[in-house]
Design a protein around this motif. Structure first.
Motif, PDB file in Angstrom:
ATOM      1  N   LEU A 468       0.832  -1.208   0.000  1.00 55.59           N
ATOM      2  CA  LEU A 468       0.000   0.000   0.000  1.00 55.59           C
ATOM      3  C   LEU A 468       0.863   1.252   0.000  1.00 55.59           C
ATOM      4  CD1 LEU A 468      -2.842  -0.990   2.475  1.00 55.59           C
ATOM      5  CD2 LEU A 468      -3.177  -0.191   0.129  1.00 55.59           C
ATOM      6  N   ALA A 469       1.941   1.256   0.769  1.00 56.87           N
ATOM      7  CA  ALA A 469       2.829   2.413   0.818  1.00 56.87           C
ATOM      8  C   ALA A 469       3.470   2.674  -0.539  1.00 56.87           C
ATOM      9  CB  ALA A 469       3.890   2.205   1.897  1.00 56.87           C
ATOM     10  N   ARG A 470       3.854   1.625  -1.239  1.00 56.42           N
ATOM     11  CA  ARG A 470       4.454   1.786  -2.565  1.00 56.42           C
ATOM     12  C   ARG A 470       3.438   2.365  -3.556  1.00 56.42           C
ATOM     13  NH1 ARG A 470       6.637  -3.322  -1.189  1.00 56.42           N
ATOM     14  NH2 ARG A 470       5.159  -4.409  -2.569  1.00 56.42           N
ATOM     15  N   ILE A 471       2.208   1.897  -3.490  1.00 52.40           N
ATOM     16  CA  ILE A 471       1.177   2.401  -4.402  1.00 52.40           C
ATOM     17  C   ILE A 471       0.867   3.858  -4.090  1.00 52.40           C
ATOM     18  CG2 ILE A 471      -1.241   2.118  -5.102  1.00 52.40           C
ATOM     19  CD1 ILE A 471      -0.830  -0.918  -4.552  1.00 52.40           C
ATOM     20  N   LYS A 472       0.812   4.201  -2.808  1.00 55.29           N
ATOM     21  CA  LYS A 472       0.612   5.584  -2.411  1.00 55.29           C
ATOM     22  C   LYS A 472       1.707   6.473  -2.992  1.00 55.29           C
ATOM     23  CE  LYS A 472      -0.577   9.216   0.151  1.00 55.29           C
ATOM     24  NZ  LYS A 472      -1.804   9.988  -0.067  1.00 55.29           N
ATOM     25  N   ALA A 473       2.950   6.053  -2.889  1.00 58.57           N
ATOM     26  CA  ALA A 473       4.072   6.846  -3.394  1.00 58.57           C
ATOM     27  C   ALA A 473       3.998   7.023  -4.899  1.00 58.57           C
ATOM     28  CB  ALA A 473       5.392   6.188  -3.003  1.00 58.57           C
ATOM     29  N   ALA A 474       3.465   6.031  -5.601  1.00 57.57           N
ATOM     30  CA  ALA A 474       3.370   6.118  -7.057  1.00 57.57           C
ATOM     31  C   ALA A 474       2.268   7.053  -7.510  1.00 57.57           C
ATOM     32  CB  ALA A 474       3.159   4.720  -7.640  1.00 57.57           C
ATOM     33  N   TYR A 475       1.127   7.050  -6.819  1.00 59.56           N
ATOM     34  CA  TYR A 475      -0.032   7.823  -7.276  1.00 59.56           C
ATOM     35  C   TYR A 475      -0.182   9.172  -6.573  1.00 59.56           C
ATOM     36  CZ  TYR A 475      -1.748   3.967 -10.085  1.00 59.56           C
ATOM     37  OH  TYR A 475      -1.882   2.992 -11.061  1.00 59.56           O
ATOM     38  N   ASP A 476       0.461   9.348  -5.432  1.00 55.48           N
ATOM     39  CA  ASP A 476       0.349  10.620  -4.719  1.00 55.48           C
ATOM     40  C   ASP A 476       1.684  10.949  -4.064  1.00 55.48           C
ATOM     41  OD1 ASP A 476      -0.572  12.907  -3.457  1.00 55.48           O
ATOM     42  OD2 ASP A 476      -1.729  11.846  -1.927  1.00 55.48           O
ATOM     43  N   PRO A 477       2.735  11.153  -4.875  1.00 57.94           N
ATOM     44  CA  PRO A 477       4.061  11.384  -4.292  1.00 57.94           C
ATOM     45  C   PRO A 477       4.139  12.656  -3.460  1.00 57.94           C
ATOM     46  CG  PRO A 477       4.061  11.821  -6.658  1.00 57.94           C
ATOM     47  CD  PRO A 477       2.754  11.162  -6.355  1.00 57.94           C
ATOM     48  N   GLY A 478       3.305  13.660  -3.779  1.00 56.76           N
ATOM     49  CA  GLY A 478       3.298  14.897  -3.018  1.00 56.76           C
ATOM     50  C   GLY A 478       2.396  14.862  -1.803  1.00 56.76           C
ATOM     51  N   ARG A 479       1.711  13.738  -1.586  1.00 58.94           N
ATOM     52  CA  ARG A 479       0.823  13.524  -0.443  1.00 58.94           C
ATOM     53  C   ARG A 479      -0.239  14.626  -0.339  1.00 58.94           C
ATOM     54  NH1 ARG A 479       2.225  13.183   4.572  1.00 58.94           N
ATOM     55  NH2 ARG A 479       0.742  11.522   4.995  1.00 58.94           N
TER      56      ARG A 479
END
Length: 487
Positions: A468-479
């Motif tokens: 989940l953390a990897r997918i988050k970083a890919a789709y929302d790198p700027g959070r």
């Protein structure tokens, strides 16, 4: 005997009631009034700002505990393009972003200081060829009602005013899950607006990683869901039941129920409530996908291990009316089974009230020992107004691999919810949760999000947290989508 008041009292929020989408953490807000006005003019829906007549109603969540929060704007989006507009605005102007479907977030994370994106207007429910297309803002009571008119349904929870989006994105434990799976298990696709303003279709063949994460990864982490595609199941008459025992039978009921419920035929779902609300009470309720005679045969196996009941309600009824009973709306119309008001998601004749509560959860991977059952009963017996709700899992839920979706708790026997009202609610839930941790461990359900939970990544997501953390970083790198408990 009428069961509705029992169910509504004990499941005012819904035992499987769900987390709605989350809110961003406060950041600096640079948008000027002119820019807010431009956002409002660019929407097909409506932007409500402080000072507008409907602002106080628009900013409220289901739980009055969060009434002090005053967002800078609430956008009732009428289309995916409205959501794109709002996401781009928040990113460009550095405005905190919160996303709201039903407004039931236990942590209050479907509001915030900036822009609240409310998807309630996007509530269309269509069905054809065994598949339902459901807008992310549809309330559960309306999903059940509109699908029932076509003779089908989806597995979902009981709380009528919860939004389908948060329910699904966090997993979706429900009253027919043991037969048909979690809500996320029948989700075949989701349309989502990501942090960069793209509208993506996600399914097994398109953006499959985002699709995987959306099946139990929790709302508010990855984007704004605007529409879902669900596989449906046909409906038939079912049997609902509510059995009560005197408090002296509480520990015995826990031991007997946890041995019976997760191993019952898939057609049988049940919930055990231990409650001090309105007097000490032991209740086992549920729904059987079949006739009354078959239901009573299964219940006889349960009651033989507990002893004579003090009150009984067993009724065969239509699937749609059963969902109204389980949602506390057995004597109401579908329109009345909403919160009152004129905003999207409300009805002018709505009868349902808001609820000030505190909640925490566990996921039970092993049965309670005799000492554990006594410890649980002792927590309920403490002064206050509170309930523990145990909802049976197993069946179809347990036949999915833990890594197949983001929801990891496939081996759990049942979920546990600690739910309290009024003075002392926070202290009771905190103490009860801590007291039962040695017996249940550190597993928790993200749809009962707990802002105080330490080790939440593992508790909610288990071994799926790293993916989940990897997918988050890919789709929302700027959070852009920032939850207090978010990747």
């Amino acid at each position: 005997m009428q069961p509705a008041q029992d169910r509504r009292t004990f499941l005012r929020l819904g035992g499987m009631a769900a987390l709605t989408l989350g809110a961003g953490l406060p950041t600096s807000t640079t948008a000027a009034p002119a820019e807010w006005n431009a956002l409002g003019r660019g929407l097909d829906g409506k932007l409500i700002r402080p000072g507008d007549a409907s602002y106080d109603a628009a900013r409220r969540l289901f739980n009055p505990a969060f009434d002090a929060t005053r967002p800078a704007g609430v956008a009732y989006c009428a289309s995916p393009s409205d959501v794109v507009e709002c996401v781009n605005f928040a990113r460009k102007m550095k405005v905190p972003l919160a996303v709201r479907s039903g407004g039931h977030s236990y942590g209050g994370w479907s509001t915030g200081s900036g822009l609240v994106v409310d998807v309630s207007r996007m509530n269309t429910v269509r069905q054809a060829s065994g598949r339902a297309t459901v807008g992310a803002g549809a309330k559960l009571v309306d999903v059940y009602d509109k699908l029932a008119a076509r003779g089908v349904s989806i597995p979902a929870g009981t709380c009528p005013t919860v939004g389908v989006s948060g329910l699904t994105l966090g997993g979706g434990i429900g009253v027919v899950s043991r037969k048909y799976g979690l809500t996320c298990d029948v989700m075949e696709s989701v349309q989502m607006v990501t942090a960069d303003g793209r509208l993506l279709t996600c399914d097994a063949d398109h953006n499959p990683d985002l699709y995987w994460a959306s099946r139990g990864g929790g709302g508010g982490n990855l984007g704004v869901a605007v529409s879902f595609g669900f596989r449906t199941h046909p409906t038939r008459d079912v049997t609902v039941f509510f059995l009560h025992w005197p408090w002296a039978k509480a520990a015995k009921a826990v031991r007997a129920w946890q041995a019976w419920a997760p191993a019952a035929p898939d057609e049988m779902w049940s919930t055990l409530h231990l409650s001090s609300e309105g007097g000490m009470d032991v209740q086992i309720g549920g729904l059987y996908l079949g006739g009354r005679a078959g239901c009573e045969r299964l219940l006889d196996r349960l009651t033989s291990g507990i002893g004579p009941v003090s009150r009984t309600f067993v009724k065969q009824t239509s699937y749609s009316h059963a969902m109204m009973i389980m949602g506390g709306c057995s004597t109401l119309s579908v329109s009345q089974c909403h919160q009152p008001g004129s905003l999207p998601g409300q009805t002018r004749d709505g009868r349902l009230s808001r609820d000030n509560f505190k909640g925490k959860s566990h996921m039970a991977y092993r049965p309670l020992s005799e000492a554990g059952a006594r410890a649980l009963v002792a927590q309920i017996a403490r002064p206050g107004s509170h309930t523990v709700l145990l909802d049976a899992l197993g069946g179809a839920v347990g036949r999915v691999r833990p890594e197949a979706t983001a929801f990891p708790h496939r081996a759990a026997l049942y979920s546990v919810q600690y739910y309290a009202h009024h003075v002392g609610a926070a202290a009771w839930t905190r103490n009860a949760h801590a007291a039962m941790r040695p017996h249940f461990g550190d597993h928790a359900y993200v749809n009962y999000v707990d802002p105080e939970l330490s080790g939440w990544r593992t508790a909610y997501y288990g071994a799926n947290a790293d993916r989940l953390a990897r997918i988050k970083a890919a789709y929302d790198p700027g959070r852009l989508f920032r939850l207090p408990q978010g990747f």
